[in-house]
Write a protein that holds these residues in place. Structure first.
Motif, PDB file in Angstrom:
ATOM      1  N   LEU B  22       6.971 -16.237   0.954  1.00 15.66           N
ATOM      2  CA  LEU B  22       6.632 -15.417  -0.214  1.00 15.66           C
ATOM      3  C   LEU B  22       5.308 -14.655  -0.105  1.00 15.66           C
ATOM      4  O   LEU B  22       4.785 -14.162  -1.098  1.00 15.66           O
ATOM      5  CB  LEU B  22       6.619 -16.267  -1.499  1.00 15.66           C
ATOM      6  CG  LEU B  22       7.951 -16.930  -1.852  1.00 15.66           C
ATOM      7  CD1 LEU B  22       7.787 -17.823  -3.081  1.00 15.66           C
ATOM      8  CD2 LEU B  22       9.023 -15.880  -2.116  1.00 15.66           C
ATOM      9  N   LYS B  25       6.161 -10.521   3.608  1.00 14.00           N
ATOM     10  CA  LYS B  25       6.613  -9.958   4.891  1.00 14.00           C
ATOM     11  C   LYS B  25       7.795  -9.008   4.693  1.00 14.00           C
ATOM     12  O   LYS B  25       7.778  -7.873   5.177  1.00 14.00           O
ATOM     13  CB  LYS B  25       7.033 -11.099   5.840  1.00 14.00           C
ATOM     14  CG  LYS B  25       5.924 -12.091   6.137  1.00 14.00           C
ATOM     15  CD  LYS B  25       6.416 -13.265   6.970  1.00 14.00           C
ATOM     16  CE  LYS B  25       7.342 -14.218   6.251  1.00 14.00           C
ATOM     17  NZ  LYS B  25       6.740 -14.943   5.124  1.00 14.00           N
ATOM     18  N   THR B  26       8.793  -9.485   3.981  1.00 13.21           N
ATOM     19  CA  THR B  26       9.967  -8.639   3.739  1.00 13.21           C
ATOM     20  C   THR B  26       9.564  -7.386   2.962  1.00 13.21           C
ATOM     21  O   THR B  26      10.040  -6.294   3.246  1.00 13.21           O
ATOM     22  CB  THR B  26      11.044  -9.451   2.974  1.00 13.21           C
ATOM     23  OG1 THR B  26      11.409 -10.588   3.770  1.00 13.21           O
ATOM     24  CG2 THR B  26      12.291  -8.617   2.715  1.00 13.21           C
ATOM     25  N   LYS B 142      -1.384  -8.933  -1.366  1.00  9.52           N
ATOM     26  CA  LYS B 142      -1.410  -9.257  -2.803  1.00  9.52           C
ATOM     27  C   LYS B 142      -2.815  -9.132  -3.384  1.00  9.52           C
ATOM     28  O   LYS B 142      -3.210  -9.928  -4.249  1.00  9.52           O
ATOM     29  CB  LYS B 142      -0.849 -10.670  -3.068  1.00  9.52           C
ATOM     30  CG  LYS B 142       0.560 -10.891  -2.514  1.00  9.52           C
ATOM     31  CD  LYS B 142       1.251 -12.067  -3.173  1.00  9.52           C
ATOM     32  CE  LYS B 142       2.637 -12.285  -2.574  1.00  9.52           C
ATOM     33  NZ  LYS B 142       3.349 -13.403  -3.174  1.00  9.52           N
ATOM     34  N   LEU B 145      -3.517  -9.092  -7.332  1.00  9.16           N
ATOM     35  CA  LEU B 145      -3.437 -10.234  -8.253  1.00  9.16           C
ATOM     36  C   LEU B 145      -4.842 -10.698  -8.660  1.00  9.16           C
ATOM     37  O   LEU B 145      -5.812 -10.481  -7.933  1.00  9.16           O
ATOM     38  CB  LEU B 145      -2.646 -11.369  -7.604  1.00  9.16           C
ATOM     39  CG  LEU B 145      -1.163 -11.035  -7.377  1.00  9.16           C
ATOM     40  CD1 LEU B 145      -0.448 -12.176  -6.663  1.00  9.16           C
ATOM     41  CD2 LEU B 145      -0.461 -10.724  -8.702  1.00  9.16           C
TER      42      LEU B 145
HETATM   43  N1  LIG Z   1       1.718  -8.884  -6.878  1.00 11.77           N
HETATM   44  C1  LIG Z   1       2.208  -8.691  -5.657  1.00 11.77           C
HETATM   45  N2  LIG Z   1       3.397  -9.222  -5.328  1.00 11.77           N
HETATM   46  C2  LIG Z   1       3.870  -9.013  -4.074  1.00 11.77           C
HETATM   47  C3  LIG Z   1       3.141  -8.267  -3.115  1.00 11.77           C
HETATM   48  N3  LIG Z   1       3.861  -8.235  -1.973  1.00 11.77           N
HETATM   49  C4  LIG Z   1       5.000  -8.932  -2.214  1.00 11.77           C
HETATM   50  N4  LIG Z   1       4.999  -9.399  -3.484  1.00 11.77           N
HETATM   51  C5  LIG Z   1       6.042 -10.199  -4.141  1.00 11.77           C
HETATM   52  O1  LIG Z   1       6.088 -11.489  -3.559  1.00 11.77           O
HETATM   53  C6  LIG Z   1       7.423 -11.996  -3.534  1.00 11.77           C
HETATM   54  C7  LIG Z   1       7.794 -12.440  -2.125  1.00 11.77           C
HETATM   55  O2  LIG Z   1       7.801 -11.320  -1.257  1.00 11.77           O
HETATM   56  P1  LIG Z   1       8.658 -11.301   0.072  1.00 11.77           P
HETATM   57  O3  LIG Z   1       8.379 -10.013   0.734  1.00 11.77           O
HETATM   58  O4  LIG Z   1      10.081 -11.654  -0.185  1.00 11.77           O
HETATM   59  O5  LIG Z   1       7.961 -12.495   0.860  1.00 11.77           O
HETATM   60  P2  LIG Z   1       8.316 -13.101   2.298  1.00 11.77           P
HETATM   61  O6  LIG Z   1       8.819 -14.479   2.050  1.00 11.77           O
HETATM   62  O7  LIG Z   1       7.019 -13.132   3.026  1.00 11.77           O
HETATM   63  O8  LIG Z   1       9.325 -12.212   2.946  1.00 11.77           O
HETATM   64  C8  LIG Z   1       8.314 -10.873  -4.055  1.00 11.77           C
HETATM   65  O9  LIG Z   1       8.585 -11.130  -5.402  1.00 11.77           O
HETATM   66  C9  LIG Z   1       7.446  -9.644  -3.896  1.00 11.77           C
HETATM   67  O10 LIG Z   1       7.761  -8.654  -4.843  1.00 11.77           O
HETATM   68  C10 LIG Z   1       1.867  -7.734  -3.505  1.00 11.77           C
HETATM   69  O11 LIG Z   1       1.164  -7.066  -2.732  1.00 11.77           O
HETATM   70  N5  LIG Z   1       1.448  -7.976  -4.770  1.00 11.77           N
END
Ligand SMILES: Nc1nc2c(ncn2[C@@H]2O[C@H](COP(=O)(O)OP(=O)(O)O)[C@@H](O)[C@H]2O)c(=O)[nH]1
Ligand SMILES: [Mg+2]
Lengths: 164, 195
Positions: B22, B25-26, B142, B145
């Motif tokens: 989370l 990355k995606t 992030k 935040l």
């Molecule tokens: N507030 C915020 N949320 C983010 C950011 N980047 C990703 N997210 C959120 O974090 C969650 C997980 O992101 P995801 O890309 O699926 O994470 P992964 O597990 O690394 O692939 C999702 O709900 C995204 O929308 C960011 O820069 N800021």
């Protein structure tokens, strides 16, 4: 680096292509792909127009990697052949010389028996070619063939241009 | 392990986005996909669970342009972050040319960042790589935040060698291409050393 980079020159590419074309004919296949274990497409034969070859290459490599992981858990070195049967098309995936992956897509105009037989033959030739590519790469690395490299002159500007 | 094809005049390089579950990355790949011209990209493939958590990997092929008459292709992969997907992460690192570590800036995720960073080093070492010798970039994601750790503090933990790091908000794209460019540049300069 843990592994040698794969460097492919015109001559080897031509030989690989010839092998694939031959296999394509003899196995009555629809499409053939040769993919490296990291998911990069090396060559193909047959009608690839309606196929996303880049995605197919990556997913095939993922498939082989996962299967290899399962094999090791079970104490096998590697499973060398995968077969998926579809309604119209079938796909056989085999590992060649531990190095590259050969994907054969075929339908009812061919058969698993024929495909296996022909793939076995082609594997031997392909293994030889890839062995040669590997030893050539090793030799060139040892000799430091730097002067004629097209990448010796890469500049910051070249890279900036990619990100315009 | 890049693939240089003199016959088709292409170079293929593999870049892996690593980091805790989370961390974004995606989201990095999704933003890159949205902001790239159709002729420069292939499909974004996501092998995900029904709840959109990465199950095996995401994959995005990019062909941004030519260098010295060679088509330069980057294959971007993400790993599944959850601890129990360790075996899959190892597989995806095979043949990697460059790594982006995406850290989650939220204070409560620092432990997860550290754990993932150690996991990365161990998995690379198992394949004979050293992180210090590999093209590598850190992204502090992030930053939008409220409860984020100071970048200096994150670098002290995750970036002992003081390499360039990037602050990002992957959701809006801030820092996303800067990160990619940084690792791509290192990967291409590595080719220059070897070929
Ligand atoms: N507030 C915020 N949320 C983010 C950011 N980047 C990703 N997210 C959120 O974090 C969650 C997980 O992101 P995801 O890309 O699926 O994470 P992964 O597990 O690394 O692939 C999702 O709900 C995204 O929308 C960011 O820069 N800021
Ligand atoms: Mg993900």
């Amino acid at each position: 680096m843990a592994e040698f980079d794969l460097v492919m020159y015109e001559e080897e590419f031509r030989r690989i292509d010839e092998e694939l074309q031959k296999l394509y004919q003899q196995a009555n296949a629809k499409v053939l792909f040769l993919v490296d274990k990291n998911g990069q497409l090396i060559a193909s034969a047959g009608d690839t127009h309606n196929i996303d070859t880049t995605a197919l290459a990556s997913l095939t490599a993922g498939n082989i990697a996962a299967t290899g992981g399962i094999a090791r858990l079970l104490g096998e070195r590697e499973f060398t052949i995968l077969f998926h049967e579809g309604e119209k098309d079938n796909i056989q995936i085999s590992l060649i010389g531990q190095r590259v992956i050969l994907v054969v897509i075929f339908d009812q105009r061919s058969s698993l028996g024929l495909v296996r037989l022909r793939v076995k033959k082609a594997s031997e030739s392909l293994t030889r070619i890839f062995d040669e590519i590997a030893s050539k790469a090793e030799k060139e690395k040892a000799e430091g063939r730097l002067d004629e490299s097209p990448f010796a002159e890469i500049s910051d500007e070249d890279i900036d241009n990619l990100f315009r | 392990m890049s693939f240089i094809n003199y016959s088709s005049r292409e170079i293929n390089c593999k870049i892996v986005y690593y980091g805790p579950g989370l961390c974004g990355k995606t989201t990095n790949l999704q933003y890159i996909y949205r902001r790239t011209n159709p002729e420069q990209k292939g499909k974004l493939i996501s092998l995900a669970t029904e709840t959109e958590r990465t199950l095996f990997f995401d994959f995005l092929p990019l062909a941004l342009g030519d260098i010295k008459g060679f088509r330069v292709r980057f294959h971007l992969y993400t790993v599944p972050g959850q601890v129990f997907y360790a075996a899959s992460r190892k597989l995806i690192l095979k043949g990697v040319d460059g790594v982006v570590f995406v850290a989650d800036s939220q204070i409560e995720r620092m432990e997860a960042n550290m754990e993932s960073f150690e996991d990365l080093k161990i998995n690379l070492a198992e394949q004979g790589y050293e992180l210090e010798k590999l093209p590598f970039t850190i992204q502090h994601n992030k930053r939008d935040l409220p409860n984020v750790a100071p970048v200096e503090q994150m670098n002290a933990i995750l970036n002992p060698n003081g390499i360039q790091s990037f602050e990002a908000v992957a959701m809006t794209g801030q820092g996303v291409f800067e990160t990619l460019k940084s690792v791509a540049k290192q990967v291409l300069f590595e080719l220059k050393k070897h070929y």
